[in-house]
Design a protein around this motif. Structure first.
Motif, PDB file in Angstrom:
ATOM      1  N   TYR A 289       0.818  -1.214   0.000  1.00 37.29           N
ATOM      2  CA  TYR A 289       0.000   0.000   0.000  1.00 37.29           C
ATOM      3  C   TYR A 289       0.854   1.268   0.000  1.00 37.29           C
ATOM      4  O   TYR A 289       0.422   2.329   0.454  1.00 37.29           O
ATOM      5  CB  TYR A 289      -0.953  -0.022   1.195  1.00 37.29           C
ATOM      6  CG  TYR A 289      -2.034  -1.069   1.066  1.00 37.29           C
ATOM      7  CD1 TYR A 289      -3.227  -0.787   0.411  1.00 37.29           C
ATOM      8  CD2 TYR A 289      -1.853  -2.352   1.569  1.00 37.29           C
ATOM      9  CE1 TYR A 289      -4.222  -1.749   0.281  1.00 37.29           C
ATOM     10  CE2 TYR A 289      -2.835  -3.327   1.436  1.00 37.29           C
ATOM     11  CZ  TYR A 289      -4.013  -3.006   0.790  1.00 37.29           C
ATOM     12  OH  TYR A 289      -4.998  -3.971   0.661  1.00 37.29           O
ATOM     13  N   SER A 290       2.050   1.147  -0.525  1.00 36.91           N
ATOM     14  CA  SER A 290       2.935   2.303  -0.632  1.00 36.91           C
ATOM     15  C   SER A 290       2.257   3.399  -1.459  1.00 36.91           C
ATOM     16  O   SER A 290       1.697   3.138  -2.525  1.00 36.91           O
ATOM     17  CB  SER A 290       4.251   1.883  -1.288  1.00 36.91           C
ATOM     18  OG  SER A 290       5.084   3.002  -1.487  1.00 36.91           O
ATOM     19  N   GLY A 291       2.300   4.609  -0.955  1.00 40.26           N
ATOM     20  CA  GLY A 291       1.679   5.726  -1.662  1.00 40.26           C
ATOM     21  C   GLY A 291       0.294   6.067  -1.161  1.00 40.26           C
ATOM     22  O   GLY A 291      -0.219   7.161  -1.447  1.00 40.26           O
ATOM     23  N   HIS A 292      -0.332   5.155  -0.431  1.00 42.17           N
ATOM     24  CA  HIS A 292      -1.653   5.462   0.129  1.00 42.17           C
ATOM     25  C   HIS A 292      -1.496   6.444   1.292  1.00 42.17           C
ATOM     26  O   HIS A 292      -0.533   6.389   2.051  1.00 42.17           O
ATOM     27  CB  HIS A 292      -2.328   4.183   0.620  1.00 42.17           C
ATOM     28  CG  HIS A 292      -3.664   4.421   1.258  1.00 42.17           C
ATOM     29  ND1 HIS A 292      -4.800   4.688   0.530  1.00 42.17           N
ATOM     30  CD2 HIS A 292      -4.038   4.466   2.576  1.00 42.17           C
ATOM     31  CE1 HIS A 292      -5.821   4.859   1.352  1.00 42.17           C
ATOM     32  NE2 HIS A 292      -5.373   4.737   2.598  1.00 42.17           N
ATOM     33  N   ASP A 293      -2.451   7.340   1.409  1.00 43.16           N
ATOM     34  CA  ASP A 293      -2.420   8.321   2.488  1.00 43.16           C
ATOM     35  C   ASP A 293      -3.143   7.770   3.714  1.00 43.16           C
ATOM     36  O   ASP A 293      -4.376   7.712   3.759  1.00 43.16           O
ATOM     37  CB  ASP A 293      -3.089   9.620   2.022  1.00 43.16           C
ATOM     38  CG  ASP A 293      -3.011  10.721   3.075  1.00 43.16           C
ATOM     39  OD1 ASP A 293      -2.188  10.579   4.011  1.00 43.16           O
ATOM     40  OD2 ASP A 293      -3.764  11.699   2.963  1.00 43.16           O
ATOM     41  N   PHE A 294      -2.361   7.314   4.693  1.00 47.85           N
ATOM     42  CA  PHE A 294      -2.921   6.777   5.929  1.00 47.85           C
ATOM     43  C   PHE A 294      -3.084   7.931   6.926  1.00 47.85           C
ATOM     44  O   PHE A 294      -2.109   8.395   7.518  1.00 47.85           O
ATOM     45  CB  PHE A 294      -2.006   5.691   6.514  1.00 47.85           C
ATOM     46  CG  PHE A 294      -1.964   4.430   5.708  1.00 47.85           C
ATOM     47  CD1 PHE A 294      -2.894   3.433   5.904  1.00 47.85           C
ATOM     48  CD2 PHE A 294      -0.969   4.245   4.747  1.00 47.85           C
ATOM     49  CE1 PHE A 294      -2.854   2.263   5.167  1.00 47.85           C
ATOM     50  CE2 PHE A 294      -0.915   3.069   4.007  1.00 47.85           C
ATOM     51  CZ  PHE A 294      -1.863   2.082   4.211  1.00 47.85           C
TER      52      PHE A 294
END
Length: 364
Positions: A289-294
């Protein structure tokens, strides 16, 4: 993990109840039976009459049946250890020696023409097994099973259990352990009914938690319910649970976003090899999930043991990493708690080893 098993005591209950129990267990994926001859004091003919029909019915459902015996049973029935045909006549697939001989006898017994399994007691930390192995048994017919303990506080200490089990693991032998039903008015072969676990720490735990702990220890093949009769819910809980890894029950935070839910419930997790004292780290989600805004949505000041964390994007390249908290610690303010492990099974996280796999399911 191997098979799930039940225990039956034909001298303590009716055949009708036993057949119904076998059916219930079969429907939930059970395939092994522990049956006790130690408390039966009858003639050979009566024992065969009592056990054969039950055993043949169980075998028609695919069950493996092991009879619990001891040298005193051989003596009482006039049976020689060199001739095990009587046990075959009962419809059994093997015998469990609650007490053994000198080692040579057990080795010879594994070569019995009936091809019965010879199961030996695993709960004594002695060189008994080593002695049997010195006499070169037929390993395919040699298996092990721990004891159960009816008296409160008499069950095995975990460290002792692990040490005893390791002896069998080193020889690659099949192993088994007992867990206990928490149903009221259960019984076993003896008058005392304080539960029948192998491990003392299991005595008052829900049966699925007992089993999860055994699975987490990753050293035992078969898990057997020792007392009669468990509830349908208990049978279903064991039958439906993952046997190849620990699947933790999670109380989900109601504000957890969808991506975090996917990480929590859809991914196969494993503990990193370079383990931490403070957390179990599952790092693959942060790659996927690299790049997802958590975003930060639930960052309490203190992270408590059993909390499940998914790091926010405020933590840079750690964003999306899942962690199980092993020790209470201060939150940096960047760590989201997405839920917590069911209270009764929090202790199991202490037994997750490096690289060990685990999953989560929502607790209802």
């Amino acid at each position: 993990m191997g098979k799930l098993g039940i225990s039956i005591y034909p001298d303590k209950t009716s055949e009708k109840e036993i057949y119904e129990y076998i059916d219930r267990a079969y429907k939930n994926g059970f395939s092994r039976i522990f049956s006790c001859l130690l408390s039966v004091h009858e003639s050979k003919a009566n024992i065969i009459k009592k056990f054969k029909g039950i055993n043949e019915y169980a075998k028609s459902k695919g069950f493996e049946i092991i009879l619990d015996v001891a040298p005193c049973v051989f003596s009482e029935l006039g049976i020689d250890y060199k001739d095990l045909s009587f046990f075959k006549e009962t419809g059994a697939d093997g015998i469990r020696l609650d007490l053994g001989y000198t080692g040579n006898e057990e080795s010879l017994m594994t070569f019995n023409p009936q091809d019965l399994k010879i199961e030996i007691n695993m709960s004594q930390d002695t060189h008994y097994l080593n002695t049997i192995m010195d006499y070169r048994p037929k390993k395919n017919n040699l298996i092990g099973c721990h004891n159960f303990y009816p008296h409160k506080y008499s069950g095995l200490k975990l460290e002792h259990f692990l040490k005893c089990t390791q002896r069998f693991n080193e020889y690659g032998l099949k192993t088994a352990v007992f867990v206990t039903s928490q149903n009221k008015n259960t019984f076993g072969p003896w008058p005392v009914t304080d539960g029948l676990p192998t491990l003392e720490i299991h005595r008052n735990l829900p049966i699925d938690i007992q089993a999860k702990h055994i699975i987490a220890l990753d050293c035992i093949d078969d898990i057997i319910i020792s007392n009669c009769y468990p509830t349908d819910n208990e049978l279903e809980a064991l039958g439906s649970m993952r046997k190849d890894l620990v699947e933790f029950d999670v109380i989900l935070d109601k504000n957890t976003p969808e991506v975090e839910k996917k990480i929590l419930f859809e991914e196969l997790h494993f503990n990193r090899g370079d383990i931490s004292e403070y957390m179990i780290r599952s790092t693959q989600p942060r790659v996927k999930y690299s790049g997802h805004d958590f975003k930060i949505f639930n960052a309490p000041e203190i992270l408590k043991k059993g909390d499940i964390v998914i790091e926010s994007s405020e933590y840079g390249h750690y964003a999306g990493e899942l962690q199980i908290v092993l020790k209470d610690m201060k939150n940096s303010g960047k760590s989201n708690v997405v839920g917590g492990i069911r209270e009764e099974e929090i202790f199991i996280i202490d037994y997750i080893k490096p690289w060990q796999k685990f999953k989560f399911k929502q607790y209802k």
